[in-house]
Motif scaffolding. Structure first.
Motif, PDB file in Angstrom:
ATOM      1  N   GLN A 174       0.826  -1.202   0.000  1.00 27.61           N
ATOM      2  CA  GLN A 174       0.000   0.000   0.000  1.00 27.61           C
ATOM      3  C   GLN A 174       0.866   1.261   0.000  1.00 27.61           C
ATOM      4  O   GLN A 174       0.612   2.219  -0.735  1.00 27.61           O
ATOM      5  CB  GLN A 174      -0.926  -0.005   1.219  1.00 27.61           C
ATOM      6  CG  GLN A 174      -1.966  -1.110   1.225  1.00 27.61           C
ATOM      7  CD  GLN A 174      -1.416  -2.474   1.617  1.00 27.61           C
ATOM      8  OE1 GLN A 174      -0.319  -2.571   2.190  1.00 27.61           O
ATOM      9  NE2 GLN A 174      -2.168  -3.520   1.315  1.00 27.61           N
ATOM     10  N   GLU A 177       2.814   1.614  -3.321  1.00 25.10           N
ATOM     11  CA  GLU A 177       1.943   2.083  -4.408  1.00 25.10           C
ATOM     12  C   GLU A 177       1.904   3.607  -4.450  1.00 25.10           C
ATOM     13  O   GLU A 177       1.952   4.202  -5.539  1.00 25.10           O
ATOM     14  CB  GLU A 177       0.535   1.533  -4.220  1.00 25.10           C
ATOM     15  CG  GLU A 177      -0.436   1.965  -5.307  1.00 25.10           C
ATOM     16  CD  GLU A 177      -1.836   1.418  -5.098  1.00 25.10           C
ATOM     17  OE1 GLU A 177      -2.689   1.641  -5.979  1.00 25.10           O
ATOM     18  OE2 GLU A 177      -2.087   0.783  -4.053  1.00 25.10           O
ATOM     19  N   CYS A 180       5.121   4.864  -5.955  1.00 26.82           N
ATOM     20  CA  CYS A 180       5.145   4.637  -7.406  1.00 26.82           C
ATOM     21  C   CYS A 180       4.345   5.711  -8.138  1.00 26.82           C
ATOM     22  O   CYS A 180       4.766   6.209  -9.192  1.00 26.82           O
ATOM     23  CB  CYS A 180       4.570   3.263  -7.734  1.00 26.82           C
ATOM     24  SG  CYS A 180       5.628   1.861  -7.320  1.00 26.82           S
ATOM     25  N   LYS A 181       3.199   6.067  -7.583  1.00 30.14           N
ATOM     26  CA  LYS A 181       2.346   7.060  -8.233  1.00 30.14           C
ATOM     27  C   LYS A 181       3.028   8.424  -8.291  1.00 30.14           C
ATOM     28  O   LYS A 181       2.915   9.138  -9.290  1.00 30.14           O
ATOM     29  CB  LYS A 181       1.004   7.147  -7.503  1.00 30.14           C
ATOM     30  CG  LYS A 181       0.115   5.928  -7.715  1.00 30.14           C
ATOM     31  CD  LYS A 181      -1.187   6.043  -6.942  1.00 30.14           C
ATOM     32  CE  LYS A 181      -2.092   4.843  -7.198  1.00 30.14           C
ATOM     33  NZ  LYS A 181      -3.352   4.935  -6.418  1.00 30.14           N
ATOM     34  N   TYR A 211       6.198  -6.642  -5.685  1.00 32.88           N
ATOM     35  CA  TYR A 211       6.677  -5.269  -5.814  1.00 32.88           C
ATOM     36  C   TYR A 211       7.147  -4.976  -7.239  1.00 32.88           C
ATOM     37  O   TYR A 211       6.913  -3.895  -7.780  1.00 32.88           O
ATOM     38  CB  TYR A 211       7.795  -5.002  -4.817  1.00 32.88           C
ATOM     39  CG  TYR A 211       7.294  -4.853  -3.399  1.00 32.88           C
ATOM     40  CD1 TYR A 211       6.528  -3.754  -3.024  1.00 32.88           C
ATOM     41  CD2 TYR A 211       7.576  -5.819  -2.432  1.00 32.88           C
ATOM     42  CE1 TYR A 211       6.063  -3.615  -1.721  1.00 32.88           C
ATOM     43  CE2 TYR A 211       7.106  -5.681  -1.139  1.00 32.88           C
ATOM     44  CZ  TYR A 211       6.349  -4.586  -0.790  1.00 32.88           C
ATOM     45  OH  TYR A 211       5.881  -4.449   0.495  1.00 32.88           O
ATOM     46  N   MET A 214       4.196  -4.317  -9.352  1.00 26.86           N
ATOM     47  CA  MET A 214       3.613  -3.009  -9.063  1.00 26.86           C
ATOM     48  C   MET A 214       4.355  -1.917  -9.831  1.00 26.86           C
ATOM     49  O   MET A 214       3.737  -1.004 -10.392  1.00 26.86           O
ATOM     50  CB  MET A 214       3.654  -2.740  -7.555  1.00 26.86           C
ATOM     51  CG  MET A 214       2.852  -1.531  -7.128  1.00 26.86           C
ATOM     52  SD  MET A 214       2.825  -1.337  -5.320  1.00 26.86           S
ATOM     53  CE  MET A 214       1.974  -2.838  -4.840  1.00 26.86           C
ATOM     54  N   ILE A 218       2.401   0.334 -12.637  1.00 29.54           N
ATOM     55  CA  ILE A 218       2.187   1.760 -12.369  1.00 29.54           C
ATOM     56  C   ILE A 218       3.185   2.636 -13.124  1.00 29.54           C
ATOM     57  O   ILE A 218       2.806   3.641 -13.742  1.00 29.54           O
ATOM     58  CB  ILE A 218       2.271   2.047 -10.852  1.00 29.54           C
ATOM     59  CG1 ILE A 218       1.178   1.285 -10.107  1.00 29.54           C
ATOM     60  CG2 ILE A 218       2.143   3.551 -10.584  1.00 29.54           C
ATOM     61  CD1 ILE A 218       1.260   1.393  -8.596  1.00 29.54           C
TER      62      ILE A 218
END
Length: 246
Positions: A174, A177, A180-181, A211, A214, A218
């Motif tokens: 979480q 993420e 990454c964004k 990971y 992800m 992303i």
């Protein structure tokens, strides 16, 4: 799974940050890598305390792994800024490639964002020859704080964002993420790739692949390279060996 394990190994910052680290323990730690390196397997880097980097360099003199140390107030960042600046200047003189530093969460939590930014800039200025990874210690932050911390670190000159020291809880999907964004948004706006490092609690191939996926989903496949994606761990190597040596 062997190829998956080999790929994850190429992202690994093999790490030892124990309070009891010494020449003997670090020598044993590094020699674990030698059979893999002799067989042509890639490992991204080795991360240790600065006091142990001479041992690392001696034992890895024939290999091109990234030399990573922690510093500038690791692991709590509660030292005087002058102390951190002096430390950074000293680290810049070492035969290393990267420095992992901890963000000052006291300043973040107090809302002193200008001082926080200035601190990162001041440390960055002392490390012109090194890559700078800023540790956000995401286990101590809310989702909004993770985004804010990541944005400030990038503006301050971070080459990498790192989740955790491993001393106060580890990474979570979480939290990662959110990082990454922020990184992909920065990339879209500027074309600059800031790296991502997961650290703390990644102990097996399955977690590591989560990971990696992800990042792929992303940020895109362009980030799946050791120059922009790392996993900092120690026990993960043992699990990867189960697949590589099978």
């Amino acid at each position: 799974m062997k190829e998956n394990a080999r790929e994850i190994l190429s992202y690994l910052d093999y790490t030892s940050l124990s309070i009891t680290d010494n020449k003997k323990t670090i020598s044993k730690f590094i020699r674990t890598l030698h059979p893999l390196l002799e067989k042509g397997y890639d490992v991204a880097g080795v991360c240790v305390y600065p006091t142990q980097i001479d041992v690392v360099n001696k034992l890895l003199k024939n290999y091109s792994l990234q030399r990573v140390v922690v510093g500038c107030g690791f692991p709590d960042s509660q030292q005087l800024l002058g102390t951190k600046i002096n430390d950074a200047a000293a680290l810049n003189q070492l035969a290393i490639d990267e420095v992992d530093v901890v963000m000052n969460l006291g300043l973040l939590k107090a809302g002193k964002l200008d001082l926080l930014f200035d601190e990162i800039v001041a440390i960055r200025a002392q490390l012109p020859l090194k890559k700078l990874k800023v540790i956000l210690e995401t286990s101590m932050l809310t989702k909004k704080e993770i985004v804010l911390a990541a944005q400030i670190a990038i503006r301050g000159g971070a080459d990498f964002l790192k989740t955790s020291t491993g001393k106060n809880g580890g990474a979570t999907p979480q939290a990662f993420e959110q990082m990454c964004k922020v990184v992909v948004e920065h990339f879209k706006e500027t074309g600059q790739k800031v790296g991502l490092k997961v650290s703390g609690g990644v102990r097996n191939l399955e977690q590591a692949l989560e990971y990696k996926e992800m990042v792929n989903q992303i940020c895109g496949e362009v980030f799946l390279h050791p120059s922009t994606f790392r996993i900092g761990a120690s026990s993960l190597l043992n699990d990867l060996l189960n697949y590589i040596e099978d």
